[in-house]
Design a protein around this motif. Sequence first.
Motif, PDB file in Angstrom:
ATOM      1  N   GLU A  60      -0.398  -4.795 -94.800  1.00 26.62           N
ATOM      2  CA  GLU A  60       0.573  -5.846 -95.048  1.00 26.62           C
ATOM      3  C   GLU A  60       0.684  -6.770 -93.842  1.00 26.62           C
ATOM      4  OE1 GLU A  60       4.870  -4.150 -94.095  1.00 26.62           O
ATOM      5  OE2 GLU A  60       3.891  -3.039 -95.702  1.00 26.62           O
ATOM      6  N   ASN A  61       0.939  -8.026 -94.116  1.00 27.44           N
ATOM      7  CA  ASN A  61       0.960  -9.042 -93.053  1.00 27.44           C
ATOM      8  C   ASN A  61       2.024  -8.770 -91.996  1.00 27.44           C
ATOM      9  OD1 ASN A  61      -1.168 -10.460 -94.150  1.00 27.44           O
ATOM     10  ND2 ASN A  61       0.152 -11.745 -95.430  1.00 27.44           N
ATOM     11  N   LEU A  62       3.182  -8.206 -92.423  1.00 27.41           N
ATOM     12  CA  LEU A  62       4.263  -7.970 -91.477  1.00 27.41           C
ATOM     13  C   LEU A  62       3.848  -6.948 -90.419  1.00 27.41           C
ATOM     14  CD1 LEU A  62       7.148  -8.468 -90.559  1.00 27.41           C
ATOM     15  CD2 LEU A  62       7.907  -6.702 -92.183  1.00 27.41           C
ATOM     16  N   LYS A  75       0.768  -6.176 -89.548  1.00 26.42           N
ATOM     17  CA  LYS A  75      -0.278  -6.793 -88.741  1.00 26.42           C
ATOM     18  C   LYS A  75       0.327  -7.689 -87.662  1.00 26.42           C
ATOM     19  CE  LYS A  75      -4.581  -9.419 -89.108  1.00 26.42           C
ATOM     20  NZ  LYS A  75      -5.600  -9.965 -90.029  1.00 26.42           N
ATOM     21  N   ALA A  76       1.336  -8.463 -88.023  1.00 25.86           N
ATOM     22  CA  ALA A  76       1.985  -9.355 -87.057  1.00 25.86           C
ATOM     23  C   ALA A  76       2.660  -8.549 -85.950  1.00 25.86           C
ATOM     24  CB  ALA A  76       2.997 -10.241 -87.772  1.00 25.86           C
ATOM     25  N   ASN A 107      -0.027  -7.152 -83.556  1.00 21.69           N
ATOM     26  CA  ASN A 107      -0.559  -8.207 -82.680  1.00 21.69           C
ATOM     27  C   ASN A 107       0.467  -8.638 -81.629  1.00 21.69           C
ATOM     28  OD1 ASN A 107      -3.095  -8.329 -83.899  1.00 21.69           O
ATOM     29  ND2 ASN A 107      -2.397  -9.754 -85.479  1.00 21.69           N
ATOM     30  N   SER A 115      -4.864  -3.316 -86.466  1.00 14.77           N
ATOM     31  CA  SER A 115      -4.398  -4.553 -87.117  1.00 14.77           C
ATOM     32  C   SER A 115      -5.483  -5.174 -87.980  1.00 14.77           C
ATOM     33  CB  SER A 115      -3.924  -5.551 -86.064  1.00 14.77           C
ATOM     34  OG  SER A 115      -5.014  -6.120 -85.364  1.00 14.77           O
ATOM     35  N   GLU A 116      -6.753  -4.822 -87.672  1.00 16.14           N
ATOM     36  CA  GLU A 116      -7.877  -5.353 -88.450  1.00 16.14           C
ATOM     37  C   GLU A 116      -8.354  -4.378 -89.519  1.00 16.14           C
ATOM     38  OE1 GLU A 116     -10.650  -5.965 -85.321  1.00 16.14           O
ATOM     39  OE2 GLU A 116      -9.513  -7.616 -84.403  1.00 16.14           O
TER      40      GLU A 116
END
Length: 379
Positions: A2-4, A6-7, A10, A375-376
């Motif tokens: 999910e994008n959250l 991953k953010a 990072n 994250s990837e």
Amino acid sequence: MENLLKAKLNELVTILEGKDRTGLKAVIGLDGFVDEILHVVATRKNAMEYERLKTIKEYGEKIIQASGLSTNIEMVRLQEKLGGNGPILSNALAQYGVDLSYIGALGYPHLEKVFEAMAEICKVYSIANPGHTDAVEFEDGKVMVGKLESLKDVNWDNIKKIIGITKLVELINESKLLGLENWTMLPHMSDIWKGLLEEVFPLLNKSNEEKLVFFDLADPEKREKEDILEAINLIQSFSEYFKVILGLNFKEAVEIAEILGLEIIKNEDNKVDLKILVTQLAEKLQLYSMVVHPTIEASTVIKGTYYNVMGPYTPKPKLTTGAGDNFNAGFCLAQMMELTPEQSLIMGVATSGFYVRNAKSPTFNEVIEFLKLWSEDSI
């Protein structure tokens, strides 16, 4: 992914890459073990090849089937390594660059060979001979068989005689983190805590910097209820001098909740509700941080707020013995660096995630790289 998440990964990478860890110091104790990591043979193909028993259930069934008959069980030693909650936690923190002093059972009067590498990256003060553990590993967990006779020498009298009050005060004054590990297997640990509270902490410098103390009870199931309650009361007493962190795995958390008389709430899947469990423990104990780390996730309550992160779980770990201690190292390091509770949990699960995949604790650069790969979706 999910994008959250991953953010958040990072963002943590960016913070860590710019973080100054200079001057971070810790003093940890007090256990010490020589661990033999073992597999149980299911079938042997030849002198060099074998199939292992994959689950604890299979191992248990094999033993049960031998009732009234006897049986032979072959084990294969994979490695001999330093063990104990304190040494593994300390080794992981030292790999991260923490200036670490360790007091514990590492061999007396001479250091055991498995601790020599640790002595190269930590200052060690050994007060007793180590215990020994057969760590029988399976894909779904491990069975730890301990020999603890020598650990009776880890007591307050020996600490005062070999280390001394003056040195203890000096070490704790200089440190951001104090770690007191493995209450269950150290029969005199509660007396040691009383000695610290009565004879050492009143002598500490008064400082604006809030120090952390981390506790790991280490599977207290076999101890008497009264002893466990006394230990919990003593842990609460440390709040006068420190920000207290109590770390538990899921099994330990349920046991402590039951001993404290808390209701164990289950969710719609008939599993213990982690959020309710951690929140109830936090409300009951009133410590700075209550942190619980099941296999696939981790949760904490800090200042009344609940936080949870899912970890980078792998069903095929290379090594699980010490995974919890590596989680604790990542979490404590993040707290020493004053990261957020959520970032501290991520550091914990990343440290343990690296450890179970590589059978070693990560360096600071390695955990940053691991976070990038996570994250990837590349771990």
